[in-house]
Design a protein around this motif. Structure first.
Motif, PDB file in Angstrom:
ATOM      1  N   TYR A 280       7.549   8.581  -7.014  1.00  0.00           N
ATOM      2  CA  TYR A 280       6.473   7.969  -6.226  1.00  0.00           C
ATOM      3  C   TYR A 280       5.864   8.957  -5.222  1.00  0.00           C
ATOM      4  O   TYR A 280       5.038   8.561  -4.397  1.00  0.00           O
ATOM      5  N   SER A 281       6.303  10.215  -5.274  1.00  0.00           N
ATOM      6  CA  SER A 281       5.822  11.268  -4.359  1.00  0.00           C
ATOM      7  C   SER A 281       6.054  10.893  -2.902  1.00  0.00           C
ATOM      8  O   SER A 281       5.195  11.104  -2.025  1.00  0.00           O
ATOM      9  N   ILE A 282       7.235  10.337  -2.638  1.00  0.00           N
ATOM     10  CA  ILE A 282       7.615   9.937  -1.284  1.00  0.00           C
ATOM     11  C   ILE A 282       8.601  10.959  -0.727  1.00  0.00           C
ATOM     12  O   ILE A 282       9.690  11.151  -1.265  1.00  0.00           O
TER      13      ILE A 282
ATOM     14  N   ASN B  43       0.829  -1.199   0.000  1.00  0.00           N
ATOM     15  CA  ASN B  43       0.000   0.000   0.000  1.00  0.00           C
ATOM     16  C   ASN B  43       0.871   1.259   0.000  1.00  0.00           C
ATOM     17  O   ASN B  43       1.669   1.456   0.920  1.00  0.00           O
ATOM     18  N   PRO B  44       0.735   2.136  -1.004  1.00  0.00           N
ATOM     19  CA  PRO B  44       1.540   3.366  -1.058  1.00  0.00           C
ATOM     20  C   PRO B  44       1.342   4.288   0.137  1.00  0.00           C
ATOM     21  O   PRO B  44       2.153   5.198   0.357  1.00  0.00           O
ATOM     22  N   GLU B  45       0.271   4.071   0.897  1.00  0.00           N
ATOM     23  CA  GLU B  45       0.025   4.897   2.076  1.00  0.00           C
ATOM     24  C   GLU B  45       0.886   4.478   3.262  1.00  0.00           C
ATOM     25  O   GLU B  45       1.011   5.215   4.243  1.00  0.00           O
ATOM     26  N   ASN B  46       1.485   3.298   3.188  1.00  0.00           N
ATOM     27  CA  ASN B  46       2.320   2.799   4.274  1.00  0.00           C
ATOM     28  C   ASN B  46       3.721   3.403   4.220  1.00  0.00           C
ATOM     29  O   ASN B  46       4.128   3.947   3.185  1.00  0.00           O
TER      30      ASN B  46
ATOM     31  N   ALA C 193       7.436   3.951   3.474  1.00  0.00           N
ATOM     32  CA  ALA C 193       8.163   3.467   2.308  1.00  0.00           C
ATOM     33  C   ALA C 193       9.521   2.870   2.687  1.00  0.00           C
ATOM     34  O   ALA C 193      10.254   3.431   3.497  1.00  0.00           O
TER      35      ALA C 193
ATOM     36  N   ARG D 286       4.431  -2.183   5.037  1.00  0.00           N
ATOM     37  CA  ARG D 286       5.415  -1.312   4.409  1.00  0.00           C
ATOM     38  C   ARG D 286       5.152  -1.241   2.910  1.00  0.00           C
ATOM     39  O   ARG D 286       4.699  -2.207   2.297  1.00  0.00           O
ATOM     40  N   PHE D 287       5.438  -0.082   2.326  1.00  0.00           N
ATOM     41  CA  PHE D 287       5.370   0.083   0.875  1.00  0.00           C
ATOM     42  C   PHE D 287       6.783  -0.127   0.356  1.00  0.00           C
ATOM     43  O   PHE D 287       7.681   0.677   0.615  1.00  0.00           O
TER      44      PHE D 287
END
Length: 279
Positions: A91-93, A20-23, A25, A52-53
Motif C-alpha cells: 500500500y506504499s505506507i 482515504n489512503p492519504e489519511n 494508516a 483514518r485509512f
C-alpha cells in the motif's frame, strides 16, 4: 471497502481497506484462527470516518489468503509479522498505527521490535506478553479447549454446520456482556463463504518462532495502549495487567464485563482510544 490480493513472501494475502489512503494508516491484525471478517465492517467504517485509512487482512491459512494442508506447519510468527510489513509495503505506507487482537497483539509486539521505524503506535486488545512471562499467567479456560477438541468431527463441507461451529467458538470467548448471536452468526457466514479452506485455521495451533523477541517489551518506546476485558476467558485480565507493566508508559483501558472479543458495546470507547493514540 476495497479488496486486494497481494503477492508477497511467496504467498498471497487478502486485504480490505476503508477510507482515504492519504489519511494516517491503521493496520488491524486479528488473532489466531480468525479471518479479517472478525474486524467487523461497521467497526472499520466508523474508524475510517475519524480520518483514518484502515486496513484489515487475512493471515495465512485464513480467508482468501494462502492456505496449507491442515495439520502442517509452514511458517513462524515472525513470518506473520513480515506479512504485515508486506501489506504496508504493497500500500506504499511508510509508517502505520497497529491494532492487534490476541495473537495479533503479539505480532504487533514483534513488529515494534523488528521494524521500529515503521510503527507509530501500538494498541493491544485482549492480548498478552510475548515471552516466558506469559507462562506464569493464568491459562486459557478449559471450556474453550474442550470446544475446539471437537473440531475433527465437523463436516466443513456443510455450510450450516461450519457456520454453527465458527459462531459457537466465539460464544466460548464471551464475557458477561450479552452474546451478540445475530451479529456473530452474520460474521461467521461471511467467513465461511469467503474461506478457501476452513480446516487450515487449526495450523495456527502449531505456530512457533520469534524466540529472539521474547521478554523484550521494555525496549518498546512508541506510544502503547492496552485494552483488556475483565471477563476474558482466553487471556484473563491478568494478561492485560502484565502487558501494561511490561511496556514502558503504556496506558491501560479496562473493559468491565468484556470477554475475549470486540463487543459492539465497546466500539465507541475502543475507536476513540485508537484515534487519540494515532493523532
Amino acid at each position: 471497502m476495497n479488496e486486494q490480493i497481494l503477492k508477497m513472501n511467496k504467498v498471497e494475502i487478502c486485504t480490505e481497506s476503508f477510507g482515504n489512503p492519504e489519511n494516517p494508516a491503521v493496520l488491524l491484525i486479528m488473532g489466531a484462527m480468525s479471518s479479517l471478517d472478525w474486524w467487523d465492517e461497521d467497526f472499520c467504517l466508523r474508524l475510517a470516518e475519524h480520518g483514518r485509512f484502515v486496513i484489515r487482512y487475512d493471515h495465512r491459512d485464513l480467508g482468501r489468503s494462502t492456505t496449507y494442508t491442515p495439520g502442517t506447519s509452514n511458517y513462524t510468527i515472525t513470518d506473520l509479522a513480515d506479512d504485515a510489513i508486506g501489506v504496508l509495503d504493497a500500500y506504499s505506507i511508510e509508517q502505520a498505527h497497529l491494532v492487534g487482537m490476541s495473537l495479533g497483539g503479539m505480532i504487533g509486539q514483534i513488529l515494534s521490535l523488528r521494524y521500529p521505524e515503521r510503527i507509530c503506535s501500538l494498541t493491544l486488545i485482549a492480548s498478552s506478553v510475548f515471552g516466558t512471562e506469559m507462562e506464569k499467567l493464568p491459562p486459557m479456560d478449559q471450556g474453550i479447549l474442550d470446544y475446539h477438541s471437537k473440531s475433527p468431527s465437523i463436516d466443513w463441507s456443510n455450510r450450516e454446520e461450519a457456520v454453527h461451529y465458527l459462531a459457537g467458538g466465539w460464544k466460548t470467548l464471551s464475557g458477561a456482556k450479552p452474546y451478540e448471536k445475530e451479529r456473530v452468526y452474520k460474521l461467521a457466514e461471511r467467513e465461511a463463504d469467503r474461506a478457501k479452506q476452513l480446516p487450515s485455521r487449526f495450523n495456527h495451533a502449531l505456530l512457533q518462532g520469534g524466540d529472539q523477541y521474547y521478554d523484550r517489551l521494555s525496549e518498546i518506546s512508541i506510544p502503547a495502549l492496552i485494552i483488556h476485558g475483565t471477563e476474558d476467558p482466553a487471556l484473563s485480565y491478568e494478561h492485560g495487567l502484565a502487558l501494561a507493566k511490561a511496556i514502558p508508559h503504556a496506558k491501560l483501558i479496562t473493559l468491565d464485563g468484556t470477554g475475549h472479543e470486540i463487543h459492539s458495546e465497546d466500539w465507541e470507547q475502543i475507536i476513540k482510544s485508537i484515534v487519540e493514540l494515532s493523532s
